[in-house]
Design an enzyme around this catalytic site. Structure first.
Site, PDB file in Angstrom:
ATOM      1  N   LYS A 185     -11.551  -4.624  -5.902  1.00 32.74           N
ATOM      2  CA  LYS A 185     -12.051  -3.247  -6.265  1.00 32.74           C
ATOM      3  C   LYS A 185     -11.098  -2.136  -6.536  1.00 32.74           C
ATOM      4  O   LYS A 185     -11.673  -1.281  -7.101  1.00 32.74           O
ATOM      5  CB  LYS A 185     -12.912  -2.929  -5.217  1.00 32.74           C
ATOM      6  CG  LYS A 185     -12.606  -2.689  -3.772  1.00 32.74           C
ATOM      7  CD  LYS A 185     -13.750  -3.000  -2.891  1.00 32.74           C
ATOM      8  CE  LYS A 185     -13.292  -3.101  -1.490  1.00 32.74           C
ATOM      9  NZ  LYS A 185     -14.508  -3.419  -0.387  1.00 32.74           N
ATOM     10  N   LYS A 237      -5.828 -11.505  -7.469  1.00 32.12           N
ATOM     11  CA  LYS A 237      -7.258 -11.529  -6.883  1.00 32.12           C
ATOM     12  C   LYS A 237      -8.090 -10.328  -7.435  1.00 32.12           C
ATOM     13  O   LYS A 237      -7.480  -9.261  -7.683  1.00 32.12           O
ATOM     14  CB  LYS A 237      -6.851 -11.093  -5.340  1.00 32.12           C
ATOM     15  CG  LYS A 237      -8.283 -11.417  -4.524  1.00 32.12           C
ATOM     16  CD  LYS A 237      -7.785 -11.232  -3.024  1.00 32.12           C
ATOM     17  CE  LYS A 237      -8.927 -10.560  -2.240  1.00 32.12           C
ATOM     18  NZ  LYS A 237      -8.631 -10.189  -0.869  1.00 32.12           N
ATOM     19  N   LYS A 293       0.750  -1.322  -0.044  1.00 36.78           N
ATOM     20  CA  LYS A 293       0.032   0.096   0.076  1.00 36.78           C
ATOM     21  C   LYS A 293       0.904   1.272   0.018  1.00 36.78           C
ATOM     22  O   LYS A 293       0.632   2.219  -0.399  1.00 36.78           O
ATOM     23  CB  LYS A 293      -1.048  -0.047   1.131  1.00 36.78           C
ATOM     24  CG  LYS A 293      -2.140  -0.932   1.040  1.00 36.78           C
ATOM     25  CD  LYS A 293      -3.489  -0.499   1.792  1.00 36.78           C
ATOM     26  CE  LYS A 293      -4.371  -1.390   1.680  1.00 36.78           C
ATOM     27  NZ  LYS A 293      -5.686  -1.406   2.490  1.00 36.78           N
TER      28      LYS A 293
END
Ligand code: TRP
Length: 337
Positions: free
Chosen positions: A202, A199, A117
Site C-alpha cells: 500500500k 511485493k 524506512k
C-alpha cells in the site's frame, strides 16, 4: 474435566496504515481464517506501529475500524479468534519499554526495515522507527505464541524477537516462549502488478501496482488489464518466476483465487496470449472480493457491533498479556503495586 489438549497459539498483526491490499488478503488474512479450529489465534491491528510514520489522525481511525470489519468479513470469526487493537492493550507499550532496555543499539541499527524506512522518511527518522522491533517483540512475547505467521519481509523482526527473548531468558530464567515464524504452505506471495519484482504494497508510489480489498470492481479490472506482462518472446502463460515474473505473479494470484494448479492454468490458457489471461484473472479477483466487500460495508454500518468485537478482543488479549507482563516486572525487580 476432560484432559483437553492445549491448542498451539498463533499471533500476527497488520498495520492499519492504509486500505488492506489484495496481497494482505491472499498472503495472510485468507489463510488465517482457516487456522481457527486448529490454533488459538490472536490477530492485532498494529496501530502503535503505524504512527512511526506520520498519519492523518482521522484516516488512521477510519483505517483501523475498516480493518476490523474487513477481518470479520474475510471469515475471521470473532468468537473463534481474538481480534484486537494494539493501543487498547497497554501491556504492549509497557513491555516494549522493558525490552528497549534489553536490546542493543547495534542490533537495531542492522535491521533492514529501519534502513529502508529511514531512507524513505528522511525528514522523520524518529526513535519509534528505530525501536520498532522491540515493540514488535513485545507484541509477540506477551502472548507466548508458538507461531507468528509473517511474510518474508518480517522474518528478520521475528528473529530479533527470538534474540531478545533468549537474552532475557538467559538473565532471568525461562520467561518467554521462543516463537517460530510461520510461513504458510498455501498462500500467495503477491507482487506489484506494475513492478512484479517488488511485493504488492500500500506504500507503493504507483497506484496501479496495488489492488485494494475494497476497491471498485471496474478499477480492479482496469489494473489487471494493464498489469505488466513480460517481454519474453514466448508470450505464453507459463510459470517461471525468474524469467516471467509478471505472468507468474498473475498465475499465483489466479491459483490462490481459484484453487487451480499452475499446470491446470497453463492448460486452460494454452495457445491464448497474455491479453486473454489478464482480464480473466481480474474478473476472478472481483468475484472473490464481491461478497467480502458487501459484508465489510454492512459491518461498517453497524458500529455498535464492531465496537463490541474490539472491546471483547481487548479484554481477552489483556488477560493473557498482563499475566506475562506481571512475570516480567517481577523478574526485573519492580516493586509490586
Ligand atoms: N511489523 C508488522 C508489519 O509491518 C506488523 C506487526 C506488528 C506484527 N506487530 C506484529 C506482525 C507482531 C506479527 C507479529 O507487517
Amino acid at each position: 474435566m476432560e484432559n483437553e489438549v492445549q491448542k498451539k497459539r498463533i499471533l500476527s498483526g497488520i498495520q492499519p496504515s492504509g486500505d488492506l491490499t489484495l496481497g494482505s488478503y491472499l498472503g495472510a488474512i485468507k489463510n488465517w481464517a482457516a487456522l481457527a479450529d486448529e490454533y488459538d489465534c490472536y490477530y492485532m491491528l498494529a496501530d502503535m506501529h503505524t504512527i512511526t510514520v506520520r498519519q492523518v489522525p482521522a484516516e488512521l481511525r477510519r483505517h483501523t475500524l475498516t480493518q476490523v470489519a474487513a477481518y470479520i468479513a474475510s471469515g475471521l470469526d470473532p468468537e473463534k479468534n481474538v481480534l484486537f487493537v494494539q493501543s487498547h492493550v497497554p501491556a504492549h507499550a509497557q513491555l516494549g519499554w522493558v525490552l528497549d532496555c534489553y536490546t542493543m543499539f547495534g542490533e537495531l541499527s542492522r535491521m533492514t526495515q529501519f534502513k529502508d524506512k529511514s531512507a524513505k522518511n528522511a525528514d522523520n527518522i524518529n526513535a519509534g522507527l528505530f525501536t520498532y522491533p522491540c515493540l514488535m517483540a513485545a507484541d509477540i512475547l506477551l502472548y507466548q505464541p508458538d507461531f507468528v505467521p509473517v511474510g518474508e519481509d518480517q522474518k528478520q523482526h521475528v528473529e530479533i524477537c527470538r534474540d531478545i527473548a533468549t537474552r532475557f531468558n538467559g538473565i532471568y530464567g525461562d520467561t518467554f516462549k521462543l516463537p517460530d515464524p510461520y510461513i504458510p504452505q498455501v498462500g500467495a506471495r503477491v507482487m506489484s502488478l506494475t513492478s512484479p519484482e517488488k511485493k504488492m504494497s500500500k506504500s507503493d508510489k504507483d497506484p496501479n501496482g496495488c489492488v485494494y480489498m475494497l476497491e471498485k470492481p471496474e478499477d480492479i479490472l482496469r489494473k489487471f488489464k494493464r498489469a505488466i506482462t513480460d517481454s519474453d518472446t514466448e508470450r505464453c502463460v507459463r510459470f517461471d518466476r525468474e524469467n516471467k515474473p509478471g505472468v507468474s505473479n498473475l498465475m499465483s494470484i489466479y491459483s490462490a483465487v481459484t484453487g487451480r494448479s499452475f499446470e491446470a492454468i497453463e492448460a486452460e490458457f494454452d495457445g491464448k496470449g497474455y491479453g486473454a489471461f489478464k482480464p480473466v484473472v481480474g474478473e476472478a479477483v472481483v468475484e472473490m472480493l464481491r461478497p467480502i466487500q458487501e459484508e465489510t460495508r454492512r459491518l461498517l454500518s453497524d458500529k455498535a457491533y464492531l465496537e463490541s468485537v474490539y472491546r471483547a478482543g481487548a479484554e481477552k488479549a489483556s488477560y493473557v498479556a498482563e499475566k506475562t507482563l506481571r512475570k516480567v516486572y517481577k523478574k526485573v525487580g519492580f516493586l509490586a503495586r
